[in-house]
Design a protein around this motif. Structure first.
Motif, PDB file in Angstrom:
ATOM      1  N   LEU A 136      56.395  -6.635  12.494  1.00  0.00           N
ATOM      2  CA  LEU A 136      55.293  -5.825  11.971  1.00  0.00           C
ATOM      3  C   LEU A 136      54.267  -5.581  13.068  1.00  0.00           C
ATOM      4  N   ILE A 137      54.544  -4.583  13.890  1.00  0.00           N
ATOM      5  CA  ILE A 137      53.669  -4.207  14.993  1.00  0.00           C
ATOM      6  C   ILE A 137      53.394  -2.723  14.862  1.00  0.00           C
ATOM      7  N   ASP A 138      52.179  -2.329  15.128  1.00  0.00           N
ATOM      8  CA  ASP A 138      51.823  -0.921  15.048  1.00  0.00           C
ATOM      9  C   ASP A 138      52.105  -0.255  16.388  1.00  0.00           C
ATOM     10  N   TYR A 139      53.109   0.599  16.413  1.00  0.00           N
ATOM     11  CA  TYR A 139      53.483   1.320  17.627  1.00  0.00           C
ATOM     12  C   TYR A 139      52.766   2.666  17.665  1.00  0.00           C
ATOM     13  N   THR A 140      52.712   3.244  18.864  1.00  0.00           N
ATOM     14  CA  THR A 140      52.153   4.582  19.004  1.00  0.00           C
ATOM     15  C   THR A 140      53.147   5.597  18.463  1.00  0.00           C
ATOM     16  N   VAL A 141      52.711   6.827  18.266  1.00  0.00           N
ATOM     17  CA  VAL A 141      53.578   7.869  17.709  1.00  0.00           C
ATOM     18  C   VAL A 141      54.785   8.143  18.619  1.00  0.00           C
ATOM     19  N   PRO A 142      54.616   8.257  19.946  1.00  0.00           N
ATOM     20  CA  PRO A 142      55.812   8.455  20.781  1.00  0.00           C
ATOM     21  C   PRO A 142      56.808   7.290  20.683  1.00  0.00           C
ATOM     22  N   ALA A 143      56.288   6.075  20.577  1.00  0.00           N
ATOM     23  CA  ALA A 143      57.182   4.923  20.441  1.00  0.00           C
ATOM     24  C   ALA A 143      57.927   4.951  19.113  1.00  0.00           C
ATOM     25  N   LYS A 144      57.254   5.407  18.071  1.00  0.00           N
ATOM     26  CA  LYS A 144      57.928   5.528  16.771  1.00  0.00           C
ATOM     27  C   LYS A 144      59.048   6.560  16.841  1.00  0.00           C
ATOM     28  N   ALA A 145      58.846   7.632  17.609  1.00  0.00           N
ATOM     29  CA  ALA A 145      59.900   8.631  17.787  1.00  0.00           C
ATOM     30  C   ALA A 145      61.077   8.039  18.544  1.00  0.00           C
ATOM     31  N   VAL A 146      60.799   7.216  19.557  1.00  0.00           N
ATOM     32  CA  VAL A 146      61.877   6.544  20.298  1.00  0.00           C
ATOM     33  C   VAL A 146      62.635   5.602  19.370  1.00  0.00           C
ATOM     34  N   HIS A 147      61.921   4.881  18.535  1.00  0.00           N
ATOM     35  CA  HIS A 147      62.566   3.968  17.580  1.00  0.00           C
ATOM     36  C   HIS A 147      63.456   4.749  16.601  1.00  0.00           C
ATOM     37  N   PHE A 148      62.990   5.880  16.153  1.00  0.00           N
ATOM     38  CA  PHE A 148      63.795   6.704  15.251  1.00  0.00           C
ATOM     39  C   PHE A 148      65.103   7.105  15.935  1.00  0.00           C
ATOM     40  N   CYS A 149      65.013   7.535  17.180  1.00  0.00           N
ATOM     41  CA  CYS A 149      66.226   7.918  17.921  1.00  0.00           C
ATOM     42  C   CYS A 149      67.140   6.714  18.132  1.00  0.00           C
ATOM     43  N   MET A 150      66.567   5.533  18.406  1.00  0.00           N
ATOM     44  CA  MET A 150      67.378   4.338  18.578  1.00  0.00           C
ATOM     45  C   MET A 150      68.140   4.013  17.303  1.00  0.00           C
ATOM     46  N   ILE A 151      67.466   4.107  16.177  1.00  0.00           N
ATOM     47  CA  ILE A 151      68.120   3.812  14.897  1.00  0.00           C
ATOM     48  C   ILE A 151      69.227   4.831  14.627  1.00  0.00           C
TER      49      ILE A 151
END
Length: 115
Positions: free
Chosen positions: A96-111
């Motif tokens: 449970l860490i608050d990532y920045t918006v670009p990091a959330k986009a990277v996480h979406f692509c990773m998933i």
């Protein structure tokens, strides 16, 4: 501790004798020696390592200048520093860490890539 090195050596020897205790290790070795299996494992390992490296680089770039969290900047200061955290994320564990918006986009692509 003065006995630590001797105990480490015994642990390594015990790993070498693992086949005596668990016969499935020998069977796994036989399967791994088959050429089609080796090729498939090599391709899967290459793809996994490439995704891991790219995700580490991208998350490092996305979180390196996080203005809100000093700890995130330290964790993702370089791709090498980010690699252990990215490996945890690639296995599906998301703290449970608050990532920045670009990091959330990277996480979406990773998933999406690893699903």
């Amino acid at each position: 501790d003065r006995h630590d090195e001797g105990l480490r050596l015994l642990r390594v020897v015990r790993l070498g004798m693992l086949d005596n205790y668990v016969p499935c290790v020998r069977l796994l070795g036989q399967v791994m020696r088959r050429p089609p299996i080796r090729k498939q494992l090599a391709v899967a390992s290459y793809v996994g390592a490439t995704v891991w490296f790219l995700a580490s680089c991208l998350l490092s770039l996305a979180e390196r200048w996080n203005p809100n969290d000093e700890q995130q900047r330290e964790r993702f200061a370089s791709p090498l520093a980010a690699a252990p955290f990215v490996l945890v994320h690639l296995t599906g564990d998301y703290p449970l860490i608050d990532y920045t918006v670009p990091a959330k986009a990277v996480h979406f692509c990773m998933i999406a890539l690893m699903s």
